[in-house]
Design a protein around this motif. Structure first.
Motif, PDB file in Angstrom:
ATOM      1  N   ASP A   1       0.835  -1.211   0.000  1.00  0.00           N
ATOM      2  CA  ASP A   1       0.000   0.000   0.000  1.00  0.00           C
ATOM      3  C   ASP A   1       0.863   1.252   0.000  1.00  0.00           C
ATOM      4  O   ASP A   1       0.602   2.206  -0.732  1.00  0.00           O
ATOM      5  N   CYS A   2       1.880   1.231   0.847  1.00  0.00           N
ATOM      6  CA  CYS A   2       2.766   2.397   0.942  1.00  0.00           C
ATOM      7  C   CYS A   2       3.481   2.642  -0.388  1.00  0.00           C
ATOM      8  O   CYS A   2       3.729   3.793  -0.758  1.00  0.00           O
TER       9      CYS A   2
ATOM     10  N   GLN B   1       2.317   2.064  -3.424  1.00  0.00           N
ATOM     11  CA  GLN B   1       1.403   2.763  -4.335  1.00  0.00           C
ATOM     12  C   GLN B   1       1.261   4.229  -3.921  1.00  0.00           C
ATOM     13  O   GLN B   1       1.301   5.126  -4.768  1.00  0.00           O
ATOM     14  N   GLU B   2       1.091   4.448  -2.618  1.00  0.00           N
ATOM     15  CA  GLU B   2       0.918   5.835  -2.142  1.00  0.00           C
ATOM     16  C   GLU B   2       2.149   6.679  -2.439  1.00  0.00           C
ATOM     17  O   GLU B   2       2.037   7.850  -2.800  1.00  0.00           O
ATOM     18  N   THR B   3       3.313   6.079  -2.292  1.00  0.00           N
ATOM     19  CA  THR B   3       4.553   6.803  -2.563  1.00  0.00           C
ATOM     20  C   THR B   3       4.623   7.242  -4.016  1.00  0.00           C
ATOM     21  O   THR B   3       4.875   8.417  -4.323  1.00  0.00           O
TER      22      THR B   3
ATOM     23  N   LYS C   1       5.688   8.564   3.811  1.00  0.00           N
ATOM     24  CA  LYS C   1       4.523   7.662   3.727  1.00  0.00           C
ATOM     25  C   LYS C   1       4.621   6.562   4.785  1.00  0.00           C
ATOM     26  O   LYS C   1       3.626   6.185   5.395  1.00  0.00           O
TER      27      LYS C   1
ATOM     28  N   HIS D   1       2.065   5.918   7.804  1.00  0.00           N
ATOM     29  CA  HIS D   1       1.414   4.615   7.864  1.00  0.00           C
ATOM     30  C   HIS D   1       1.539   3.990   9.249  1.00  0.00           C
ATOM     31  O   HIS D   1       0.553   3.509   9.811  1.00  0.00           O
TER      32      HIS D   1
END
Lengths: 158, 207
Positions: A37-38, A40-42, A70, A74
């Motif tokens: 997830d991190c 993708q967010e990054t 991120k 998180h």
């Protein structure tokens, strides 16, 4: 003023060259599961601000700085969300070693900057000066964080 | 459990975990494009497309096809130019190119004579842009000479510039510059090589 001319490389090039380092750093910071997830967010955050970036030549450092932020967000959000169960299910043989969730519970107890410093050093092989830039501290402080972090982890894990 | 009960060296454990995760990175990287598209951040999507003449590289924006690179050309240079002149938010996104791929496949197999995918003209300016618009109007199976083309673009004497414009066509095949031939009817130059031009004209039964 002439119109602004982008000298930035195609964003795909950043993905091709640095996704391994970014994922490695995130795995070390937040564990293999949350790292995805991190990740993708990054890259979405990076892509959002990319056209306005002042080209400084160190795009890897820039990406890892975003990944560092991120990862901190998180871990902080995870801490707010849930009190982890007292004892994890017993680890089976193939979950032992590096996949031991206990490792990342210990990593999460490190102060955020120290956690990132350790992960940048041991997972992304970053120089102390660059670590300092990424987590916004001096080179000396980065070095200290990298040396003291594993000592704390060893105590946590013992 | 013996041998596993001892806590691993944390540095080594983190390093190993990172190393073990790395093979997943390219898969995760490929998923970034879809998410970027959903958030309106995919300004230029590109992919390679197989053709009988070799691998093509095609790039699209929300306006249409902005770049098609023939096999002789450097994809790296084309992508760098897109990053510079359109947007640096350039990502490989094969799914976005499916409609173009389908039309190109049908064209190469002889079952399609017209493209319905739109063209993004933003890399074509001035006289060159007018020449390229004129080329876009040449029907399948027909040819024009460079001087006819120059006249259509508004300057009959500028046949040399018309040739240059063909050479600088960012979207060959879809903007069919292979239909522009020498006045004596011989095919003339082509970015993809003279043989490719000849074969395209044969495919269209234009010779």
């Amino acid at each position: 003023m002439p119109p602004e001319v982008h000298t930035l490389p195609p964003f795909q090039q950043l993905l091709d060259e640095h996704s391994g380092d970014v994922l490695g750093f995130l795995v070390a910071s937040v564990g293999p599961h949350d790292a995805e997830d991190c990740f993708q967010e990054t890259f979405i955050a990076a892509l959002r601000s990319y056209p306005g970036l002042e080209q400084d030549g160190n795009l890897r450092g820039w990406l890892l700085t975003i990944a560092h932020r991120k990862a901190i967000d998180h871990v902080r959000a995870r801490g707010r969300r849930a009190i982890p169960v007292a004892e994890p299910p017993e680890a089976t043989a193939d979950q032992a070693g590096p996949r031991d969730p206990g490792l990342w519970r210990s990593v999460a107890t490190l102060p955020p900057k120290q956690r990132s410093a350790v992960a940048l050093r041991f997972a992304a092989d970053m120089a102390y000066r660059d670590i300092g830039e990424a987590i916004d501290c001096s080179e000396a402080a980065a070095r200290r964080n990298v040396h003291e972090g594993p000592e704390k982890l060893r105590k946590e894990l013992a | 459990m013996n041998g596993r009960t001892e806590a691993p060296d944390p540095e080594a454990a983190l390093w190993e975990a990172a190393r073990d995760a790395r093979p997943r990175a390219s898969e995760l990287a490929a998923a970034v494009a879809a998410r970027a598209e959903g958030e309106g951040l995919l300004d230029v999507a590109y992919a390679t497309v197989e053709s009988p003449y070799g691998e093509l590289m095609v790039a699209v924006t929300d306006r249409g096809v902005v770049q098609l690179s023939l096999p002789n050309y450097s994809n790296e240079e084309a992508l760098a130019r897109l990053a510079r002149e359109v947007s640096p938010r350039v990502l490989e996104a094969p799914a976005r190119l499916d409609p173009v791929r389908r039309e190109l496949d049908a064209y190469f197999s002889g079952s399609r004579s017209e493209f319905t995918v739109r063209v993004d003209w933003r890399l074509s300016h001035g006289f060159r842009g007018r020449v390229l618009h004129a080329i876009a109007g040449i029907p399948y199976g027909q040819t024009r000479s460079y001087s006819e083309l120059a006249a259509e673009a508004g300057n009959p004497r500028a046949f040399r510039a018309a040739g240059t414009a063909c050479g600088a066509n960012p979207v060959p095949l879809i903007v069919p510059c292979h239909r522009v031939v020498k006045t004596d009817g011989s095919p003339g130059n082509y970015g993809g090589g003279p043989e490719m031009k000849l074969e395209l004209l044969r495919l269209e039964r234009a010779l």
